[in-house]
Design a protein around this motif. Sequence first.
Motif, mmCIF file in Angstrom:
data_model
loop_
_atom_site.group_PDB
_atom_site.id
_atom_site.type_symbol
_atom_site.label_atom_id
_atom_site.label_comp_id
_atom_site.label_asym_id
_atom_site.label_seq_id
_atom_site.Cartn_x
_atom_site.Cartn_y
_atom_site.Cartn_z
ATOM 1 N N TRP A 112 0.833 -1.213 0.000
ATOM 2 C CA TRP A 112 0.000 0.000 0.000
ATOM 3 C C TRP A 112 0.864 1.259 0.000
ATOM 4 O O TRP A 112 0.631 2.184 -0.790
ATOM 5 N N ILE A 122 -6.742 2.092 -1.247
ATOM 6 C CA ILE A 122 -6.650 0.637 -1.063
ATOM 7 C C ILE A 122 -5.644 0.050 -2.039
ATOM 8 O O ILE A 122 -5.571 0.467 -3.204
ATOM 9 N N ASN A 123 -4.887 -0.916 -1.550
ATOM 10 C CA ASN A 123 -3.973 -1.657 -2.408
ATOM 11 C C ASN A 123 -4.285 -3.146 -2.317
ATOM 12 O O ASN A 123 -4.535 -3.677 -1.239
ATOM 13 N N ILE A 124 -4.290 -3.808 -3.464
ATOM 14 C CA ILE A 124 -4.486 -5.249 -3.525
ATOM 15 C C ILE A 124 -3.138 -5.910 -3.781
ATOM 16 O O ILE A 124 -2.469 -5.614 -4.771
ATOM 17 N N ALA A 132 -5.657 -7.515 0.914
ATOM 18 C CA ALA A 132 -5.916 -6.113 0.620
ATOM 19 C C ALA A 132 -5.682 -5.300 1.881
ATOM 20 O O ALA A 132 -6.017 -5.735 2.985
ATOM 21 N N GLY A 134 -5.761 -1.017 3.296
ATOM 22 C CA GLY A 134 -6.056 0.359 2.968
ATOM 23 C C GLY A 134 -6.108 1.231 4.198
ATOM 24 O O GLY A 134 -6.145 0.750 5.334
ATOM 25 N N ALA A 244 -11.282 -5.708 -2.737
ATOM 26 C CA ALA A 244 -11.347 -4.248 -2.794
ATOM 27 C C ALA A 244 -12.724 -3.739 -2.378
ATOM 28 O O ALA A 244 -12.849 -2.781 -1.602
ATOM 29 N N ARG A 248 -13.422 -1.477 0.988
ATOM 30 C CA ARG A 248 -13.993 -0.134 0.814
ATOM 31 C C ARG A 248 -15.099 0.106 1.836
ATOM 32 O O ARG A 248 -15.202 1.190 2.429
ATOM 33 N N LEU A 261 -7.371 3.033 -5.969
ATOM 34 C CA LEU A 261 -7.153 1.589 -5.869
ATOM 35 C C LEU A 261 -5.935 1.215 -6.695
ATOM 36 O O LEU A 261 -5.903 1.454 -7.898
ATOM 37 N N TRP A 263 -2.307 -1.728 -6.886
ATOM 38 C CA TRP A 263 -2.019 -3.154 -6.787
ATOM 39 C C TRP A 263 -0.516 -3.394 -6.726
ATOM 40 O O TRP A 263 0.295 -2.556 -7.113
ATOM 41 N N VAL A 282 -13.657 -3.756 -11.302
ATOM 42 C CA VAL A 282 -13.715 -2.676 -10.323
ATOM 43 C C VAL A 282 -14.100 -1.353 -10.980
ATOM 44 O O VAL A 282 -14.796 -0.525 -10.373
ATOM 45 N N PHE A 288 -14.281 3.073 -7.698
ATOM 46 C CA PHE A 288 -12.830 3.183 -7.553
ATOM 47 C C PHE A 288 -12.211 4.023 -8.670
ATOM 48 O O PHE A 288 -12.758 4.116 -9.769
#
Length: 323
Positions: A112, A122-124, A132, A134, A244, A248, A261, A263, A282, A288
């Motif tokens: 992230w 948010i980071n996946i 995930a 965030g 995600a 959220r 968002l 990744w 998404v 997002f």
Amino acid sequence: MTEHTYFLGVDGGGSKTEFVCIDATGTIKARALTGTTYHLEIGMNETVSRLEQGVAAICGQLDIQPDALGFVFFGLPAYGEDSVIDPQLHAACRSLLGHERYLCGNDMVCGWAGSLGCQDGINIVAGTGSIAYGERQGKTGRAGGWGEVFGDEGSAYWIAVQGLALFSHMSDGRAPKGVLHQRIVEALSLGNDLDLCQRIMGPAAMGRSEIAALAGLVSRAAADGDTGANAILASAAHELAALAISLRTTLSFPPEERVPLSWSGGVLLQEPLVRNAFAKIVDDTGLFALAEPLHAPGYGGALYAKRLAHTGGGRFSASAHKV
């Protein structure tokens, strides 16, 4: 800080661990690499040994002692998920540094911090495992990351296991034989299909990272038109998108806000079939704003260490990174 101008980020992963040290301007001053620090796979002693090796390599490059590190963030796989092991890891990091200017957390934070530059969003992470993470206005949250036994959906390990399951269906007639079947036979040098059981579960069984590497066979088979392999990658994209969407809600972003968002991890960085399907899912929600990663997770860990140094690390704790 003036006397301590180095900030070290440690991004522990399922396949490797990266050490990145920056100065007060954000310039990278040293890097090092060791193997995975996933203690569930390699054990505590080897995990600590690899952390020691990495810190020593950084200090050697800079000709300093660990005391010259202004702050260190150890982003470690599975940290925050074991009330017995976590204190042991924390104490080991204290011992190898010889000071208190550090924090242990989950490696999801590095992804992230790197992808979004420590900004809200948010980071996946979809690498060997998946998770995930965030932040929003000081609130932190995670989704997924339950491990390879019953979680980590959409990760390389998960894709590989789905591919192995498809292979078994192809082998005994429950599914038509596609390209993937022969790819696995060749990659694992199987004399007959049932040899797969010994390769995966026998005395010399493949490790977690070795199994995860088989995800590439699924991807290449999908690119060559294997419909079953394509279905696995499509399912992976849906699983990662679900992370995600769930996070959220957890972080209480307003319904009208398009949440940044991003990744990290090999699946979303290197597998366009998964990334493109994920991005479409998404994006179609309208919830997002897709953001190309700014930095790699290792650098993100260093940025996070720098941020912690300037906030005193006060509001951050191991428990703060666990939902």
